[in-house]
Design a protein around this motif. Structure first.
Motif, PDB file in Angstrom:
ATOM      1  N   UNK A 157       0.829  -1.204   0.000  1.00  0.00           N
ATOM      2  CA  UNK A 157       0.000   0.000   0.000  1.00  0.00           C
ATOM      3  C   UNK A 157       0.865   1.255   0.000  1.00  0.00           C
ATOM      4  N   UNK A 158       1.863   1.291   0.883  1.00  0.00           N
ATOM      5  CA  UNK A 158       2.693   2.494   0.977  1.00  0.00           C
ATOM      6  C   UNK A 158       4.063   2.152   1.542  1.00  0.00           C
ATOM      7  N   UNK A 159       5.031   2.998   1.175  1.00  0.00           N
ATOM      8  CA  UNK A 159       6.353   2.956   1.776  1.00  0.00           C
ATOM      9  C   UNK A 159       6.677   4.391   2.146  1.00  0.00           C
ATOM     10  N   UNK A 160       6.652   4.668   3.443  1.00  0.00           N
ATOM     11  CA  UNK A 160       6.857   6.030   3.932  1.00  0.00           C
ATOM     12  C   UNK A 160       8.202   6.099   4.656  1.00  0.00           C
ATOM     13  N   UNK A 161       9.213   6.521   3.917  1.00  0.00           N
ATOM     14  CA  UNK A 161      10.562   6.659   4.460  1.00  0.00           C
ATOM     15  C   UNK A 161      11.037   5.373   5.128  1.00  0.00           C
ATOM     16  N   UNK A 162      10.828   4.244   4.445  1.00  0.00           N
ATOM     17  CA  UNK A 162      11.327   2.976   4.943  1.00  0.00           C
ATOM     18  C   UNK A 162      10.371   2.196   5.832  1.00  0.00           C
ATOM     19  N   UNK A 163       9.192   2.741   6.063  1.00  0.00           N
ATOM     20  CA  UNK A 163       8.156   2.029   6.831  1.00  0.00           C
ATOM     21  C   UNK A 163       7.087   1.597   5.837  1.00  0.00           C
ATOM     22  N   UNK A 197      -9.134 -19.895   9.951  1.00  0.00           N
ATOM     23  CA  UNK A 197      -9.798 -19.707   8.656  1.00  0.00           C
ATOM     24  C   UNK A 197      -9.081 -18.606   7.897  1.00  0.00           C
ATOM     25  N   UNK A 198      -9.796 -17.937   7.011  1.00  0.00           N
ATOM     26  CA  UNK A 198      -9.209 -16.837   6.243  1.00  0.00           C
ATOM     27  C   UNK A 198      -9.120 -15.581   7.095  1.00  0.00           C
ATOM     28  N   UNK A 199      -8.070 -14.805   6.858  1.00  0.00           N
ATOM     29  CA  UNK A 199      -7.910 -13.523   7.549  1.00  0.00           C
ATOM     30  C   UNK A 199      -7.248 -12.521   6.623  1.00  0.00           C
ATOM     31  N   UNK A 200      -7.595 -11.269   6.832  1.00  0.00           N
ATOM     32  CA  UNK A 200      -6.962 -10.155   6.134  1.00  0.00           C
ATOM     33  C   UNK A 200      -6.354  -9.260   7.198  1.00  0.00           C
ATOM     34  N   UNK A 201      -5.088  -8.939   6.989  1.00  0.00           N
ATOM     35  CA  UNK A 201      -4.312  -8.278   8.028  1.00  0.00           C
ATOM     36  C   UNK A 201      -3.545  -7.114   7.428  1.00  0.00           C
ATOM     37  N   UNK A 202      -3.555  -5.998   8.121  1.00  0.00           N
ATOM     38  CA  UNK A 202      -2.757  -4.842   7.737  1.00  0.00           C
ATOM     39  C   UNK A 202      -1.498  -4.866   8.594  1.00  0.00           C
ATOM     40  N   UNK A 203      -0.330  -4.833   7.944  1.00  0.00           N
ATOM     41  CA  UNK A 203       0.944  -4.879   8.660  1.00  0.00           C
ATOM     42  C   UNK A 203       1.748  -3.630   8.325  1.00  0.00           C
ATOM     43  N   UNK A 204       2.203  -2.953   9.381  1.00  0.00           N
ATOM     44  CA  UNK A 204       3.059  -1.782   9.248  1.00  0.00           C
ATOM     45  C   UNK A 204       4.384  -2.128   9.922  1.00  0.00           C
ATOM     46  N   UNK A 205       5.475  -2.068   9.129  1.00  0.00           N
ATOM     47  CA  UNK A 205       6.770  -2.473   9.657  1.00  0.00           C
ATOM     48  C   UNK A 205       7.893  -1.858   8.832  1.00  0.00           C
ATOM     49  N   UNK A 206       9.098  -2.010   9.345  1.00  0.00           N
ATOM     50  CA  UNK A 206      10.285  -1.522   8.629  1.00  0.00           C
ATOM     51  C   UNK A 206      10.459  -2.265   7.320  1.00  0.00           C
TER      52      UNK A 206
END
Length: 103
Positions: A20-26, A90-99
């Protein structure tokens, strides 16, 4: 500008992601899965948000395994050095924010 309908996202294999996005390495990614990940420690901090489904988050605290049930809307924060693994129910949708480059 972008609108993402997370409930419509499905991967071809477990843990497929939509960057989705890369904000200064995140990085921010939407993941789809129906299988556990692997035990790991991220290179930095991680924010893990369950957007759809349920996930059992296994993590180690003082060398003892703990398990937290995460429901839709729940957030797991892994500080630096937190060993953890996600097990979707079961099925899952996950938002992950990380380096960027983190496993």
């Amino acid at each position: 500008m972008q609108i993402i309908r997370s409930k419509s996202f499905t991967g071809k294999k477990a843990w497929d992601s939509l960057p989705i996005a890369n904000m200064k390495g995140i990085t921010t990614k939407l993941h789809w899965t129906d299988k556990p990940y692997k035990w790991h420690i991220n290179d930095g901090e991680e924010v893990f948000v369950v957007l759809d489904g349920q996930v059992e988050m296994h993590y180690k605290q003082q060398a003892k395994e703990q398990i937290a049930l995460l429901n839709t809307g729940d957030i797991f924060y892994a500080s630096i050095g937190t060993e953890h693994v996600a097990h979707p129910l079961g099925e899952a949708r996950i938002l992950v924010v990380e380096q960027e480059g983190s496993i």
